[in-house]
Design a protein around this motif. Structure first.
Motif, PDB file in Angstrom:
ATOM      1  N   GLU A  83       0.823  -1.195   0.000  1.00 30.02           N
ATOM      2  CA  GLU A  83       0.000   0.000   0.000  1.00 30.02           C
ATOM      3  C   GLU A  83       0.865   1.256   0.000  1.00 30.02           C
ATOM      4  N   THR A  84       0.341   2.301  -0.597  1.00 27.26           N
ATOM      5  CA  THR A  84       1.093   3.550  -0.723  1.00 27.26           C
ATOM      6  C   THR A  84       1.532   4.080   0.631  1.00 27.26           C
ATOM      7  N   GLN A  85       0.636   4.020   1.634  1.00 25.76           N
ATOM      8  CA  GLN A  85       0.996   4.577   2.940  1.00 25.76           C
ATOM      9  C   GLN A  85       2.149   3.816   3.586  1.00 25.76           C
ATOM     10  N   ASP A  86       2.222   2.510   3.302  1.00 24.08           N
ATOM     11  CA  ASP A  86       3.335   1.732   3.854  1.00 24.08           C
ATOM     12  C   ASP A  86       4.655   2.136   3.209  1.00 24.08           C
ATOM     13  N   ARG A  87       4.624   2.355   1.904  1.00 22.23           N
ATOM     14  CA  ARG A  87       5.846   2.788   1.219  1.00 22.23           C
ATOM     15  C   ARG A  87       6.301   4.143   1.739  1.00 22.23           C
ATOM     16  N   ILE A  88       5.344   5.066   1.888  1.00 16.65           N
ATOM     17  CA  ILE A  88       5.683   6.398   2.387  1.00 16.65           C
ATOM     18  C   ILE A  88       6.287   6.304   3.785  1.00 16.65           C
ATOM     19  N   HIS A  89       5.703   5.442   4.621  1.00 16.39           N
ATOM     20  CA  HIS A  89       6.220   5.266   5.975  1.00 16.39           C
ATOM     21  C   HIS A  89       7.651   4.741   5.946  1.00 16.39           C
ATOM     22  N   GLY A  90       7.897   3.779   5.065  1.00 15.26           N
ATOM     23  CA  GLY A  90       9.241   3.226   4.932  1.00 15.26           C
ATOM     24  C   GLY A  90      10.258   4.272   4.511  1.00 15.26           C
ATOM     25  N   PHE A  91       9.896   5.088   3.547  1.00 14.00           N
ATOM     26  CA  PHE A  91      10.818   6.127   3.084  1.00 14.00           C
ATOM     27  C   PHE A  91      11.066   7.170   4.174  1.00 14.00           C
ATOM     28  N   LYS A  92      10.051   7.476   4.958  1.00 13.70           N
ATOM     29  CA  LYS A  92      10.230   8.432   6.055  1.00 13.70           C
ATOM     30  C   LYS A  92      11.194   7.899   7.103  1.00 13.70           C
ATOM     31  N   LEU A  93      11.193   6.587   7.291  1.00 12.74           N
ATOM     32  CA  LEU A  93      12.076   5.981   8.282  1.00 12.74           C
ATOM     33  C   LEU A  93      13.503   5.828   7.769  1.00 12.74           C
ATOM     34  N   GLY A  94      13.690   5.978   6.457  1.00 11.29           N
ATOM     35  CA  GLY A  94      15.045   5.976   5.932  1.00 11.29           C
ATOM     36  C   GLY A  94      15.377   4.911   4.911  1.00 11.29           C
ATOM     37  N   THR A  95      14.390   4.097   4.481  1.00 12.24           N
ATOM     38  CA  THR A  95      14.702   3.116   3.459  1.00 12.24           C
ATOM     39  C   THR A  95      15.008   3.814   2.137  1.00 12.24           C
TER      40      THR A  95
END
Length: 226
Positions: A83-95
């Motif tokens: 899901e888009t929100q999961d990807r955004i969360h991952g990028f915010k955490l530094g992936t």
């Protein structure tokens, strides 16, 4: 060779990722959960992390965030969460990148190669710095005329780390953790002593590189030879 930390509780995914990354020249360390992976990364140098999200003990979100505290390294998340929100969360955490299961291993390799290029990480055991090369497979310094030099292992590892990430700043604390390990009982002045020795062994005019002190922060290596 560069070391990849592959973290997933699914043994088939770990085996698949390890198989393809080994072919690209990586030394593979496999962990089944985030807690074990973090414990390993705290005491060993890691050049790339490929991590799942849904894992026992510590999930991929938390692991990604904690790995970022160690400094810059390529991080790829491989997960069933698309899901888009999961990807955004991952990028915010530094992936740095994100692959959704099931994935094409060839695509993983291409994404890893792109990240290595971005981070300027060599998958070879040999890197060239100015007028010489460092051969990590033999722990030898090799000059352009073919002459070789052997230096103490910690000095070699320190120079190889700085050279493999030429232009990148490393704090003394990071260098202690990645070269000497967290269980090292000395202080950060050890880094200063080793840097001084490296500068004496490899003057810029002869080597084609210099190790620059960033006051209050740490060191970075700059290649000056054209």
């Amino acid at each position: 060779m560069p070391r990849a930390l592959v973290v997933d509780d699914d043994p088939h995914i770990r085996e698949l990722v390890a198989l393809y990354l080994k072919d690209e020249g990586f030394d593979i360390v496999e962990k089944t959960n985030g807690a074990d992976a973090l414990a390993y990364a705290e005491n060993h140098a890691v050049d790339l992390a490929v991590i799942d999200i849904m894992m026992p003990q510590m999930d991929g979100w938390e692991l990604c965030s904690k790995l970022r505290e160690f400094g810059d390294m390529p991080i790829i998340m491989i997960t069933a969460k698309g899901e888009t929100q999961d990807r955004i969360h991952g990028f915010k955490l530094g992936t740095d990148d994100y692959l959704v299961k099931p994935f094409d291993p060839v695509e993983l390799v291409l994404r890893v190669k792109a990240l290595l290029k971005r981070y300027r990480i060599s998958v070879s055991n040999i890197i060239t710095l100015g007028h010489l090369s460092l051969d990590r497979s033999r722990y030898l310094v090799v000059y352009e005329d073919g002459q070789t030099k052997t230096i103490p292992m910690k000095e070699f590892e320190l120079l190889y780390k700085l050279g493999n990430y030429a232009g990148q700043l490393f704090t003394r604390e990071t260098l202690i953790e990645q070269i000497w390990g967290l269980d090292y009982e000395g202080d950060e002045r050890t880094v200063d002593v080793h840097i001084k020795r490296l500068r004496e062994r490899f003057p810029e005019a002869e080597s084609g590189f210099r190790i620059v002190t960033i006051r209050g922060l740490g060191y970075r290596l700059e290649v000056t030879a054209q």
